[in-house]
Design an enzyme around this catalytic site. Structure first.
Site, mmCIF file in Angstrom:
data_model
loop_
_atom_site.group_PDB
_atom_site.id
_atom_site.type_symbol
_atom_site.label_atom_id
_atom_site.label_comp_id
_atom_site.label_asym_id
_atom_site.label_seq_id
_atom_site.Cartn_x
_atom_site.Cartn_y
_atom_site.Cartn_z
ATOM 1 N N HIS A 1 116.216 124.727 29.720
ATOM 2 C CA HIS A 1 115.195 124.144 28.846
ATOM 3 C C HIS A 1 115.816 123.146 27.874
ATOM 4 O O HIS A 1 115.346 122.008 27.747
ATOM 5 C CB HIS A 1 114.486 125.250 28.078
ATOM 6 C CG HIS A 1 113.343 124.765 27.249
ATOM 7 N ND1 HIS A 1 112.049 124.735 27.718
ATOM 8 C CD2 HIS A 1 113.288 124.267 25.985
ATOM 9 C CE1 HIS A 1 111.251 124.251 26.783
ATOM 10 N NE2 HIS A 1 111.983 123.960 25.711
ATOM 11 N N GLU A 2 116.874 123.559 27.191
ATOM 12 C CA GLU A 2 117.497 122.675 26.211
ATOM 13 C C GLU A 2 118.196 121.497 26.871
ATOM 14 O O GLU A 2 118.245 120.400 26.307
ATOM 15 C CB GLU A 2 118.479 123.467 25.346
ATOM 16 C CG GLU A 2 117.862 124.611 24.571
ATOM 17 C CD GLU A 2 116.651 124.196 23.760
ATOM 18 O OE1 GLU A 2 116.569 123.021 23.348
ATOM 19 O OE2 GLU A 2 115.774 125.047 23.552
ATOM 20 N N HIS B 1 115.760 118.631 27.251
ATOM 21 C CA HIS B 1 115.657 117.809 26.041
ATOM 22 C C HIS B 1 116.897 116.924 25.876
ATOM 23 O O HIS B 1 116.791 115.730 25.583
ATOM 24 C CB HIS B 1 115.533 118.702 24.803
ATOM 25 C CG HIS B 1 114.272 119.505 24.751
ATOM 26 N ND1 HIS B 1 113.015 118.938 24.769
ATOM 27 C CD2 HIS B 1 114.078 120.844 24.649
ATOM 28 C CE1 HIS B 1 112.105 119.895 24.679
ATOM 29 N NE2 HIS B 1 112.724 121.056 24.619
#
Length: 447
Positions: free
Chosen positions: A102-103, A106
């Protein structure tokens, strides 16, 4: 990140412990949360129906050539059992990987656009370990509530000019929207990839149900052990009530009868070694006044594997499975919102997620695949909600800015909205860690 695992059905291997019936058996949701780049894990254990003991084996009532499609073994019980150290590590590895994916979404979306990034963290709070590379601080932190990607936009110690066009806050709305939504997209892609690997490597497990309920394990010194139940027995009837081959419904009947009869004889019709006979078991009285006998139960099913015969069929299998899991997540989320008073007590934190993941890991690789895929889908769906500190909340602010003709909200207002949401999540997470820890079996035995 916030995960909502409310709609996960159990499998043939998902054992139900008839020892601590404080909670009904239920499905677990999970939620994921990110403020631009901040992620927090908080699951909810939410029943799929108003009858909390009614579990279902199947997702979407799908039919496959060799039987009914089963999905991974999700369960929530009042007494949480972490199981073996190896299975705990596997569950932690799954959660950590989901956070990193997920990170990384980003991070990559920002880096590929030339946007300045200052931090990449797994966890929150005090730093346990860190290193610097290419002007980015990578760190592992104390509280396992998720992770975050940091930007130098409002860092007073940053040497980057405040009007630098490569600061996130100075980029057009489209660029910022891509960065914010990239974590969601990364988890969706990862979930699809996990299912694809499962289909190609081990195939999709399917099950054929048989009458009765299997007893995979009998706890030592329990009522069941004392009165003659053995591991491997099949319970065909309880107090004259025959058990059908509907899996969790049959399990629920046993749960109900045992809970209602502490210190009273319960007659089990048992199949063992090709013979049928009756055994009388006297449930012990649990701390909450309900009965317990100290066994694990699971639906009596036969499992086979379905493998794709060609590439087009592979994509059909993967697409069907992905849509089934996604539908379940959306159904669980809807029930969470429309039955909040009934589901609020099922909220659980990282400790409970790891406990459920460890139970999955002890079963077999099929469950671990689906556990990981479902958590990724939950993470993506929940992050789309337009709530403070969620990706969806940040996207909503960007959309509001676009509607206002590019005029941003005052910095104080925006920071206040996000900070309040983040603080609420952190306090909730710490509360859930304490609550779930106190629910661990070995902790309850010490208290």
């Amino acid at each position: 990140m916030l995960l909502n695992i409310s709609s996960s059905p159990i499998s043939h291997r998902n054992p139900h412990f008839l020892s601590n019936f404080n909670n009904p058996i239920s499905y677990f949701p999970r939620r994921s949360k990110t403020h631009l780049s901040k992620s927090h894990f908080f699951p909810k254990f939410t029943p799929l129906s108003n009858q909390s003991l009614k579990n279902r084996v199947l997702f979407g009532n799908k039919r496959y050539p060799d039987g009914e499609r089963f999905d991974f073994r999700s369960r929530a019980i009042s007494g949480i059992d972490l199981g073996s150290f190896e299975s705990v590590l596997e569950a932690i590895a799954v959660l950590t990987t989901i956070i990193v994916v997920h990170e990384s979404g980003h991070f990559l979306a920002a880096s590929l656009q030339g946007i300045h990034v200052s931090k990449f963290a797994i966890g929150f709070g005090p730093i346990l370990a860190k290193f610097d590379y290419n002007n980015v601080e990578y760190s592992l932190r104390a509280f396992p509530l998720g992770g975050f990607v940091g930007f130098p936009d409002n860092d007073p110690d940053s040497e980057i000019p405040i009007d630098d066009e490569n600061l996130l806050k100075n980029r057009p709305t489209l660029d910022r929207s891509i960065v914010v939504s990239a974590g969601i997209i990364a988890n969706v892609i990862f979930a699809y990839a996990i299912i694809f690997v499962q289909v190609l490597s081990v195939g999709l497990p399917v099950q054929e149900a048989f009458p009765g309920v299997l007893v995979p394990e009998v706890k030592t010194f329990s009522a069941a052990s004392r009165d003659g139940l053995l591991s491997g027995d099949v319970i065909l009837a309880v107090d004259g009530t025959e058990l059908s081959k509907t899996g969790p419904d049959a399990v629920s009947k046993i749960v109900d009868i045992v809970k209602r009869n502490p210190k009273s004889n319960v007659v089990f019709r048992i199949e063992r070694g090709g013979e049928d006979f009756d055994i009388r078991v006297t449930p012990d009285k649990n701390f909450d006044g309900t009965g317990k006998i100290g066994v694990q139960l699971s639906p009596n099913v036969r499992i086979t594997k379905v493998r794709p015969r060609n590439i087009p069929e592979t994509f059909r299998f993967v697409g069907r499975e992905f849509m089934g899991l996604s539908s379940n997540v959306l159904d669980g989320l809807k029930q969470t919102f429309f039955n909040f008073s009934q589901t609020a007590s099922k909220v659980a934190g990282p400790v409970a997620i790891i406990a459920v993941g460890a139970e999955v890991a002890r079963s077999n690789i099929d469950g671990l695949y689906q556990f990981a895929a479902l958590l990724n889908i939950n993470l993506a769906v929940i992050n789309l909600l337009p709530l403070p500190a969620l990706d969806g909340g940040t996207l909503a602010l960007i959309l509001l800015e676009a509607v206002r003709g590019g005029k941003k909200l005052p910095v104080e207002v925006e920071q206040g909205i996000m900070s309040s949401g983040i603080m609420l999540v952190i306090f909730l997470g710490l509360f859930l860690i304490v609550k779930d820890t106190l629910s661990l079996d070995f902790i309850k035995e010490m208290l």
